[in-house]
Design an enzyme around this catalytic site. Structure first.
Site, mmCIF file in Angstrom:
data_model
loop_
_atom_site.group_PDB
_atom_site.id
_atom_site.type_symbol
_atom_site.label_atom_id
_atom_site.label_comp_id
_atom_site.label_asym_id
_atom_site.label_seq_id
_atom_site.Cartn_x
_atom_site.Cartn_y
_atom_site.Cartn_z
ATOM 1 N N GLN A 147 0.830 -1.210 0.000
ATOM 2 C CA GLN A 147 0.000 0.000 0.000
ATOM 3 C C GLN A 147 0.870 1.268 0.000
ATOM 4 O O GLN A 147 2.077 1.203 0.220
ATOM 5 C CB GLN A 147 -0.903 0.004 1.243
ATOM 6 C CG GLN A 147 -0.134 -0.233 2.539
ATOM 7 C CD GLN A 147 -0.943 -0.881 3.646
ATOM 8 O OE1 GLN A 147 -2.144 -1.054 3.528
ATOM 9 N NE2 GLN A 147 -0.296 -1.245 4.749
ATOM 10 N N ASP A 155 -7.266 -4.258 14.773
ATOM 11 C CA ASP A 155 -7.074 -2.828 14.505
ATOM 12 C C ASP A 155 -6.698 -2.640 13.045
ATOM 13 O O ASP A 155 -5.576 -2.256 12.715
ATOM 14 C CB ASP A 155 -5.982 -2.273 15.436
ATOM 15 C CG ASP A 155 -5.832 -0.775 15.283
ATOM 16 O OD1 ASP A 155 -6.701 -0.147 14.645
ATOM 17 O OD2 ASP A 155 -4.831 -0.233 15.791
ATOM 18 N N ASP A 190 -9.876 0.245 6.709
ATOM 19 C CA ASP A 190 -11.250 0.042 6.250
ATOM 20 C C ASP A 190 -11.315 -1.234 5.415
ATOM 21 O O ASP A 190 -10.287 -1.699 4.927
ATOM 22 C CB ASP A 190 -11.689 1.237 5.377
ATOM 23 C CG ASP A 190 -11.835 2.503 6.202
ATOM 24 O OD1 ASP A 190 -12.216 2.401 7.374
ATOM 25 O OD2 ASP A 190 -11.552 3.593 5.668
HETATM 26 N N1 SPD Z 1 -11.396 5.094 8.282
HETATM 27 C C1 SPD Z 1 -10.191 4.707 8.901
HETATM 28 C C2 SPD Z 1 -10.346 3.600 9.870
HETATM 29 C C3 SPD Z 1 -9.055 3.208 10.445
HETATM 30 C C4 SPD Z 1 -9.165 2.294 11.588
HETATM 31 N N2 SPD Z 1 -7.894 1.862 12.070
HETATM 32 C C5 SPD Z 1 -7.018 2.874 12.435
HETATM 33 C C6 SPD Z 1 -5.717 2.345 12.939
HETATM 34 C C7 SPD Z 1 -5.236 3.109 14.102
HETATM 35 N N3 SPD Z 1 -4.352 2.364 14.911
#
Ligand code: SPD
Length: 279
Positions: free
Chosen positions: A31, A156, A159
């Site tokens: 990415q 964690d 999206d």
């Molecule tokens: N829309 C973004 C969602 C991100 C969720 N994860 C974030 C990672 C932070 N540690």
């Protein structure tokens, strides 16, 4: 004066941050990874043009992903974090003295390296001896691991688009559940119940097939566009509101957001969410 960096959500909504400086920008095998210094949100980690976390509001996200699970799980000796390459989630996990080992599985070493260099205030626990960071694919790890290894599992991810989308598959959740010790708790970020209502509902349905207790909870994360964000607490036993007082008190003292009231309030769902979930 700087330029504007926009995250585009759909055909009619985007969030723009005024960029003072781009500190890092490179393509990893997975990415595009960037760290930008913004006027309003401080330094921000961006992956594939999606804002991941910011110095300004990261505590709202990380504290709420971690502490509802870690204050309620019967045991928290062994914790697994999948994703979370900025280090904010493991930082919060390792504030719990009862945690003996925290394994973090992150596919993209570049996210961790860039975060260590440019977001040192978020990942403050990289040198904790209880932390074991492994740069491998979370899907493979979950497929190959033997049963019931972890007291708590935290997801964690990004999206559900691009390489992170598989972390929202039912087969992945099934694999995670297999690695959860009896009575264990899994918590995950489960998207916006406003902007991504369909995704949010789909996640809940998948989890309900696997766990007898599935409880979404909500909180504000301004960086994520619509402001309101969700996480989900899952287990086969236990209750998300039954926190262990001594563990909770200890964490509340050093938290910027998390406290007993917020924990309880986060699980109170507005009618539009209850109705969508048919609760
Ligand atoms: N829309 C973004 C969602 C991100 C969720 N994860 C974030 C990672 C932070 N540690």
């Amino acid at each position: 004066m700087g330029h504007w960096y926009d995250e585009t959500f759909d055909n009619h909504t985007r969030l723009g941050l005024l960029v003072k400086e781009t500190l890092f920008s490179a393509r990893s095998p997975y990415q595009q990874v960037e760290v930008i210094d913004t006027a309003g949100f401080g330094r921000v980690l961006v992956i594939d043009s999606v804002f991941m976390t910011s110095e300004y509001d990261e505590f709202l996200y990380h504290e709420m992903l971690v502490h509802p699970a870690l204050t309620t799980a019967p045991r928290i000796e062994r914790v697994l974090v999948i994703g979370g390459g900025d280090g904010g989630t493991v930082r919060e996990v390792l504030r719990h003295p009862d945690v003996k080992e925290c394994v973090m599985i992150e596919i993209d070493r570049m996210v961790v390296d860039a975060s260590k260099e440019y977001l040192p205030g978020i990942g403050t626990a990289w040198n904790d001896p209880r932390l074991d960071v492994r740069f491998i694919d979370g899907i493979e790890y979950v497929k190959q691991s033997s049963d019931a290894m972890y007291d708590v599992i935290l997801l964690d991810g990004t999206d559900p688009v691009g390489p992170g989308a598989v972390l929202f598959d039912e087969s992945f959740y099934t694999g995670c559940k297999r690695m959860l010790a009896p009575g264990g708790v899994m918590a995950l970020q489960s998207e916006s119940p406003l902007l991504m209502m369909d995704v949010f509902i789909e996640i809940q349905h998948k989890l309900r097939k696997l766990f007898s207790e599935v409880h979404p909870y909500l909180g504000p994360v301004p960086l994520y566009g619509t402001g309101i964000w969700s996480w989900t607490w899952c287990s086969d036993t236990g209750e998300p509101l039954r926190a262990i007082p001594e563990r909770q008190e200890l964490i509340v003292e050093g938290s910027k957001a998390y406290n007993e009231d917020l924990h309880r309030a986060a699980f109170a769902l507005p009618n539009y969410v209850k109705r969508a979930l048919k609760l």
